[in-house]
Design an enzyme around this catalytic site. Structure first.
Site, mmCIF file in Angstrom:
data_model
loop_
_atom_site.group_PDB
_atom_site.id
_atom_site.type_symbol
_atom_site.label_atom_id
_atom_site.label_comp_id
_atom_site.label_asym_id
_atom_site.label_seq_id
_atom_site.Cartn_x
_atom_site.Cartn_y
_atom_site.Cartn_z
ATOM 1 N N ASP A 84 -11.642 -13.188 9.926
ATOM 2 C CA ASP A 84 -10.938 -13.684 8.731
ATOM 3 C C ASP A 84 -11.348 -12.905 7.489
ATOM 4 O O ASP A 84 -12.401 -12.258 7.450
ATOM 5 C CB ASP A 84 -11.197 -15.183 8.510
ATOM 6 C CG ASP A 84 -12.669 -15.509 8.213
ATOM 7 O OD1 ASP A 84 -13.552 -14.929 8.887
ATOM 8 O OD2 ASP A 84 -12.920 -16.329 7.312
ATOM 9 N N GLU A 179 -15.244 -17.478 9.084
ATOM 10 C CA GLU A 179 -16.601 -17.286 8.562
ATOM 11 C C GLU A 179 -16.628 -17.509 7.052
ATOM 12 O O GLU A 179 -17.552 -18.114 6.514
ATOM 13 C CB GLU A 179 -17.103 -15.864 8.872
ATOM 14 C CG GLU A 179 -18.588 -15.654 8.603
ATOM 15 C CD GLU A 179 -18.925 -15.200 7.186
ATOM 16 O OE1 GLU A 179 -20.116 -15.155 6.849
ATOM 17 O OE2 GLU A 179 -18.002 -14.901 6.396
ATOM 18 N N GLU A 180 -15.577 -17.026 6.369
ATOM 19 C CA GLU A 180 -15.553 -17.074 4.905
ATOM 20 C C GLU A 180 -15.522 -18.498 4.370
ATOM 21 O O GLU A 180 -15.833 -18.737 3.214
ATOM 22 C CB GLU A 180 -14.341 -16.290 4.365
ATOM 23 C CG GLU A 180 -14.401 -14.796 4.649
ATOM 24 C CD GLU A 180 -15.424 -14.061 3.784
ATOM 25 O OE1 GLU A 180 -16.069 -14.707 2.939
ATOM 26 O OE2 GLU A 180 -15.579 -12.850 3.981
#
Ligand code: ZN
Length: 413
Positions: A84, A179-180
């Site tokens: 992502d 992840e972000e």
């Protein structure tokens, strides 16, 4: 000057960056956005085509694969990157641009003429003379965070699969979504990766090996006021917005915020406020390297809420604090082998290892906490999450060399 590795890394990053795979922290689904699967499915295809084993897209959205061992008895190593890109800036319609043989001057952007990238606003760029720089076109981020990590791992895997005479142990690959937004590590992931230790490729400057991250909590403060018609509100109405503002102004906003701290100092950061006169909600993130200092920040937030509550008993103020991730150093310092191996790999690739605490977290913070030690390796990415994001292909090649050195070193002697 350009090697085959440079060419492959550049082509992969350009191909991956053009795919919109932005995550969305307001989405309740997992993965948070369907479009991330466009990256994941492409990686599945490419991994199958290059002959990786055990290729799968798990039901929680992670691409897993294996580069089989060529020697017996080596530990199993993991390599991770996230598919992502950050939700903070436009990531739709990324048009990667390669500026070949950087000449030291300003880099301009076709879609944003007012924008320029230069050694003045990005001093590290001054060291990149003659290298190949990749940027976006001005209206989007590039997404080198973490498509650079994906490109480095895919290139290393392709190379090892094609050269089985290189001795190395089993290597597990994991490409995570979200992840972000801090939701990349499903509870099943460490077990499914089934390795002894792992590395995320999600860091910045060549040589950096990170094994200290923030410890992180999130907090939600809800203020419920008393609603009344403004014309007849005297001695009745309690305005939630005023109380929310009072909470923010009572917190140490000149000494304990992201914009007033650096180094090893933590902060309390108000990320969003929403609501109206009858009810308001403030979201915070709390960060510190040490558990105790993080707990003190939570206690301080509660104390401020309690004080504002005491000043207006007719209102109702609640403060809910939830743990997010913890400093990976707490686990790694018990066994520094994965960090030392990475330092050796960096030296073998011709650089001096640098380990500074990251003012943030990685998927590795959660993985380490869950029992899979996972330091972070540089990729070369710079000025991430904004339109000036850039990366040098030659820096990516340095990270690739570190990956190959890691593979070579994690074998029985
Ligand atoms: Zn990242």
């Amino acid at each position: 000057m350009r090697s085959d590795f440079d060419r492959e890394l550049e082509q992969r990053l350009v191909r991956y960056a053009a795919i919109d795979s932005q995550s969305d922290d307001t989405s309740p689904t997992s993965p948070s956005t369907e479009i991330q699967l466009n990256m994941s499915r492409l990686l599945v295809q490419e991994l199958e085509a290059m002959g990786a084993a055990d290729v799968e897209l798990t039901e929680y959205g992670v691409v897993l694969a294996t580069v089989p061992a060529t020697v017996e008895g080596a530990p199993v190593m993991g390599w991770c990157a996230h598919v992502d890109t950050a939700p903070q800036f436009n990531a739709t319609g990324v048009k990667p641009v390669v500026h070949r043989g950087y000449n030291g001057g300003d880099i301009t952007f076709a879609d944003a003429p007012e924008l320029k990238l230069s050694p003045e606003n990005a001093p590290y760029l001054a060291e990149k003379l003659g290298e190949d720089i990749i940027t976006a076109s001005g209206t989007t981020l590039l997404g080198g965070d973490d498509k650079a990590g994906v490109a480095i791992i895919m290139t290393a895997a392709r190379h090892l699969l094609e050269n089985p005479e290189v001795p190395h142990g089993k290597i597990r690959l994991a490409f995570t979504p979200d992840e972000e937004i801090g939701r990349g590590v499903d509870a099943r992931l460490p077990g499914d990766m089934a390795c002894d230790f792992a590395y995320t490729f999600d860091g910045s400057k060549p040589g950096e090996i990170e094994y200290e991250t923030f410890s992180a909590d999130g907090a939600v403060v809800t203020v419920t006021g008393v609603s009344a018609h403004p014309g007849w509100a005297k001695d009745k109405m309690v305005n939630a917005l005023h109380l929310a503002a009072k909470i923010l102004m009572t917190l140490p906003h000149v000494t304990m915020t992201p914009e007033t701290t650096d180094g090893l100092d933590g902060f309390i950061h108000a990320t969003t406020i929403k609501g109206g006169s009858s009810e308001a909600e403030i979201k915070f993130i709390l960060r510190d390297f040490e558990r105790e200092a993080l707990a003190q920040k939570g206690a301080l937030l509660r104390k401020v809420c309690d004080a504002v509550q005491a000043s207006e008993p007719r209102a109702q103020i609640t403060c809910e604090i939830t743990p997010q991730y913890r400093n990976m150093r707490y686990w790694l310092e018990n066994d520094m082998t994965p960090v030392e191996l990475a330092h050796d790999a960096v030296r073998a690739a011709g650089m001096e290892p640098v380990s500074v605490p990251i003012r943030g977290g990685t998927d590795g913070s959660r993985l380490t906490e869950m029992g899979l030690p996972c330091p972070n390796v540089f990729t070369g990415m710079q000025e991430i999450h904004g339109p000036l994001e850039w990366i040098s292909v030659q820096d990516m090649a340095k990270a690739l060399r570190v990956a190959l050195e890691l593979a070579k070193r994690a074998v029985p002697s």
